[in-house]
Scaffold this motif. Structure first.
Motif, PDB file in Angstrom:
ATOM      1  N   ASP A 161       0.831  -1.210   0.000  1.00  0.00           N
ATOM      2  CA  ASP A 161       0.000   0.000   0.000  1.00  0.00           C
ATOM      3  C   ASP A 161       0.864   1.257   0.000  1.00  0.00           C
ATOM      4  OD1 ASP A 161      -2.370  -1.569   0.270  1.00  0.00           O
ATOM      5  OD2 ASP A 161      -2.019  -1.712   2.428  1.00  0.00           O
ATOM      6  N   ILE A 162       1.899   1.247   0.832  1.00  0.00           N
ATOM      7  CA  ILE A 162       2.771   2.419   0.946  1.00  0.00           C
ATOM      8  C   ILE A 162       3.509   2.671  -0.363  1.00  0.00           C
ATOM      9  CG2 ILE A 162       4.750   3.417   2.160  1.00  0.00           C
ATOM     10  CD1 ILE A 162       3.925   1.774   4.615  1.00  0.00           C
ATOM     11  N   ALA A 163       4.045   1.609  -0.950  1.00  0.00           N
ATOM     12  CA  ALA A 163       4.783   1.744  -2.212  1.00  0.00           C
ATOM     13  C   ALA A 163       3.897   2.344  -3.298  1.00  0.00           C
ATOM     14  CB  ALA A 163       5.315   0.385  -2.653  1.00  0.00           C
ATOM     15  N   LYS A 164       2.660   1.881  -3.375  1.00  0.00           N
ATOM     16  CA  LYS A 164       1.712   2.390  -4.374  1.00  0.00           C
ATOM     17  C   LYS A 164       1.426   3.875  -4.137  1.00  0.00           C
ATOM     18  CE  LYS A 164      -2.913   1.386  -6.270  1.00  0.00           C
ATOM     19  NZ  LYS A 164      -3.623   2.626  -5.918  1.00  0.00           N
ATOM     20  N   THR A 165       1.227   4.242  -2.880  1.00  0.00           N
ATOM     21  CA  THR A 165       0.923   5.638  -2.542  1.00  0.00           C
ATOM     22  C   THR A 165       2.097   6.551  -2.869  1.00  0.00           C
ATOM     23  OG1 THR A 165      -0.567   4.941  -0.767  1.00  0.00           O
ATOM     24  CG2 THR A 165       0.268   7.191  -0.666  1.00  0.00           C
ATOM     25  N   LEU A 166       3.298   6.113  -2.534  1.00  0.00           N
ATOM     26  CA  LEU A 166       4.489   6.930  -2.799  1.00  0.00           C
ATOM     27  C   LEU A 166       4.698   7.125  -4.294  1.00  0.00           C
ATOM     28  CD1 LEU A 166       6.946   5.442  -0.154  1.00  0.00           C
ATOM     29  CD2 LEU A 166       5.798   7.665  -0.069  1.00  0.00           C
ATOM     30  N   GLU A 167       4.518   6.071  -5.078  1.00  0.00           N
ATOM     31  CA  GLU A 167       4.711   6.194  -6.530  1.00  0.00           C
ATOM     32  C   GLU A 167       3.639   7.101  -7.131  1.00  0.00           C
ATOM     33  OE1 GLU A 167       6.364   3.011  -9.212  1.00  0.00           O
ATOM     34  OE2 GLU A 167       4.249   2.917  -9.820  1.00  0.00           O
ATOM     35  N   GLU A 168       2.398   6.986  -6.667  1.00  0.00           N
ATOM     36  CA  GLU A 168       1.318   7.832  -7.186  1.00  0.00           C
ATOM     37  C   GLU A 168       1.569   9.306  -6.888  1.00  0.00           C
ATOM     38  OE1 GLU A 168      -2.456   4.704  -6.975  1.00  0.00           O
ATOM     39  OE2 GLU A 168      -2.157   6.178  -5.371  1.00  0.00           O
ATOM     40  N   ASN A 169       2.279   9.592  -5.802  1.00  0.00           N
ATOM     41  CA  ASN A 169       2.581  10.977  -5.437  1.00  0.00           C
ATOM     42  C   ASN A 169       3.933  11.447  -5.968  1.00  0.00           C
ATOM     43  OD1 ASN A 169       0.529  12.291  -3.318  1.00  0.00           O
ATOM     44  ND2 ASN A 169       0.582  10.069  -3.003  1.00  0.00           N
ATOM     45  N   GLY A 170       4.585  10.626  -6.787  1.00  0.00           N
ATOM     46  CA  GLY A 170       5.837  11.020  -7.415  1.00  0.00           C
ATOM     47  C   GLY A 170       7.025  11.061  -6.476  1.00  0.00           C
ATOM     48  N   VAL A 171       6.911  10.395  -5.317  1.00  0.00           N
ATOM     49  CA  VAL A 171       8.006  10.437  -4.339  1.00  0.00           C
ATOM     50  C   VAL A 171       9.122   9.484  -4.735  1.00  0.00           C
ATOM     51  CG1 VAL A 171       8.649  10.061  -1.928  1.00  0.00           C
ATOM     52  CG2 VAL A 171       6.454  11.126  -2.485  1.00  0.00           C
ATOM     53  N   CYS A 172       8.784   8.240  -4.999  1.00  0.00           N
ATOM     54  CA  CYS A 172       9.783   7.254  -5.435  1.00  0.00           C
ATOM     55  C   CYS A 172       9.065   6.105  -6.130  1.00  0.00           C
ATOM     56  CB  CYS A 172      10.623   6.746  -4.261  1.00  0.00           C
ATOM     57  SG  CYS A 172       9.676   5.864  -2.985  1.00  0.00           S
ATOM     58  N   LYS A 173       9.814   5.282  -6.821  1.00  0.00           N
ATOM     59  CA  LYS A 173       9.251   4.141  -7.531  1.00  0.00           C
ATOM     60  C   LYS A 173       8.962   2.999  -6.564  1.00  0.00           C
ATOM     61  CE  LYS A 173       9.575   6.002 -11.631  1.00  0.00           C
ATOM     62  NZ  LYS A 173       8.348   6.395 -12.374  1.00  0.00           N
ATOM     63  N   LYS A 174       7.931   2.222  -6.875  1.00  0.00           N
ATOM     64  CA  LYS A 174       7.583   1.089  -6.025  1.00  0.00           C
ATOM     65  C   LYS A 174       8.754   0.124  -5.893  1.00  0.00           C
ATOM     66  CE  LYS A 174       3.796  -0.112  -8.248  1.00  0.00           C
ATOM     67  NZ  LYS A 174       2.532  -0.835  -8.582  1.00  0.00           N
ATOM     68  N   ALA A 175       9.400  -0.175  -7.004  1.00  0.00           N
ATOM     69  CA  ALA A 175      10.512  -1.127  -6.971  1.00  0.00           C
ATOM     70  C   ALA A 175      11.629  -0.658  -6.054  1.00  0.00           C
ATOM     71  CB  ALA A 175      11.047  -1.352  -8.385  1.00  0.00           C
ATOM     72  N   ASP A 176      11.901   0.647  -6.071  1.00  0.00           N
ATOM     73  CA  ASP A 176      12.953   1.192  -5.204  1.00  0.00           C
ATOM     74  C   ASP A 176      12.546   1.091  -3.740  1.00  0.00           C
ATOM     75  OD1 ASP A 176      14.443   1.841  -7.435  1.00  0.00           O
ATOM     76  OD2 ASP A 176      13.670   3.882  -7.555  1.00  0.00           O
ATOM     77  N   PHE A 177      11.265   1.303  -3.459  1.00  0.00           N
ATOM     78  CA  PHE A 177      10.789   1.212  -2.078  1.00  0.00           C
ATOM     79  C   PHE A 177      10.874  -0.228  -1.582  1.00  0.00           C
ATOM     80  CE2 PHE A 177       7.485   0.893   1.200  1.00  0.00           C
ATOM     81  CZ  PHE A 177       7.888   1.926   2.038  1.00  0.00           C
ATOM     82  N   TYR A 178      10.467  -1.184  -2.407  1.00  0.00           N
ATOM     83  CA  TYR A 178      10.562  -2.594  -2.016  1.00  0.00           C
ATOM     84  C   TYR A 178      12.004  -2.966  -1.665  1.00  0.00           C
ATOM     85  CZ  TYR A 178       5.864  -3.139  -4.027  1.00  0.00           C
ATOM     86  OH  TYR A 178       4.531  -3.022  -4.313  1.00  0.00           O
TER      87      TYR A 178
END
Length: 346
Positions: free
Chosen positions: A130-147
């Motif tokens: 959920d967090i990864a999706k939210t961050l990517e949607e807000n242009g903060v970072c890519k989901k893959a990078d967060f994982y």
């Protein structure tokens, strides 16, 4: 004759001084004009301007530091005259030292890499996905990078991280559960590890003596406690239900029963779909694993954490929620089945 010579000398010196001043002014004006027009210097050099402040004097200082301009006050005067309402955007700008003031101003309208401030809300009960999706949607970072950033404790400097399990191949994301749910002031295109560090820091600031005392008194590691809290977070609808659900799970752990919580299936399935092995799936699914799952299944808020700490001392071993969202608790399997007949639940 001597007075005449002195007078002549003074005139010559004054003339030389005036000429020097004129030359200096000419050279200075010439240098400023070259700087404004973008012809200052011999060879253009590449420069990345990183704007972290919206104040013009901070930007001017960075431009001067990078050799883009020769004087920050001249730049500020020029901008005040040509673009009095200019708004600077945080970000990275790829430039060169031969750019004119006009070219610089136009370039500063659009960053190559934006670090525009963005506020992101991470609610209680959000997991890594959920967090990864939210961050990517807000242009903060890519989901893959967060994982990737939540898959290791390396690079983060919190003492309690040393107590997390090491070399457990059945753990999905090691930092799941410790990414504290809160509203964060972030920036676009922030390295994922920096975002994770902010979340770990928020958890660290709330890691109090009550949590540590509960772990000590109940022979639990911090990791096990946060795992327990995460299940309660997902199962409960209110603080009252959270307290009683916690008592059920603690009682089942004490008598060696499987937890059998449906919410762990959904998280285990997410891990499997992401690419983790069937063994990892089984180790999180509490109808298959013997006790607690391998790790937390979400990130809990402090209300749930405190509810787990102060859970009542009951003999409950079973619970369910009916179609109205009300919870029912039972001490025996027989009582549990009777309650399910009395209160429709599916």
């Amino acid at each position: 004759m001597e007075k005449s010579a002195k007078k002549t000398l003074k005139i010559i010196l004054a003339s030389v001084l005036i000429i020097a001043v004129i030359i200096a002014v000419f050279l200075g004006v010439n240098a400023v004009m070259k700087d404004i027009n973008g012809t200052q210097g011999d060879a253009a050099e590449e420069y990345t301007l990183n704007i972290k402040s919206a104040y013009q004097y901070d930007v001017a200082a960075e431009l001067k530091k990078g050799g883009m301009i020769i004087d920050d006050s001249i730049w500020s005067l020029w901008m005040d005259n040509h673009y009095p309402d200019f708004e600077y955007i945080n970000g990275e700008y790829y430039m060169n030292t031969h750019m004119s003031y006009e070219e610089i101003a136009q370039k500063l309208k659009t960053p190559d890499i934006s670090h525009k401030p963005v506020t992101v809300a991470i609610p209680e009960g959000f997991n890594v996905f959920d967090i990864a999706k939210t961050l990517e949607e807000n242009g903060v970072c890519k989901k893959a990078d967060f994982y990737k950033a939540v898959s290791t404790t390396n690079g983060y400097s919190y003492s309690w991280l040393a107590d997390l399990p090491k070399d457990n191949k059945n753990i999905g994301f090691i930092l799941e559960g410790f990414l504290f749910p809160a509203t964060y002031d972030l920036a676009e295109n922030t390295p994922a590890a920096e975002v994770v560090d902010d979340m770990l820091d928020a958890f660290d600031s709330r890691l109090n003596s009550d949590i540590l005392a509960y772990c000590d008194n109940n022979n639990m590691s911090l990791y096990e406690f946060i795992t327990l809290c995460s299940i309660v977070q997902e199962e409960s609808f209110s603080i009252e239900s959270a307290e009683n659900i916690a008592s059920v799970l603690v009682n089942r752990l004490k008598n060696g029963s499987k937890l059998q919580c449906d919410v762990t299936y959904f998280y285990a399935k997410n891990l499997l779909d992401y690419g983790f092995s069937r063994e990892v799936y089984d180790s999180y699914y509490t109808y298959r694993c013997p006790a607690l799952p391998s790790g937390p299944i979400t990130n809990s808020g402090m209300e749930v954490v405190n509810a787990v700490i102060r859970h009542p001392n009951t003999k409950y071993l079973f619970f369910f929620s009916d179609l109205n969202g009300d919870f029912h608790f039972a001490e025996t399997g027989e009582e549990f089945e009777q309650l399910k007949k009395q209160y429709p639940w599916q």
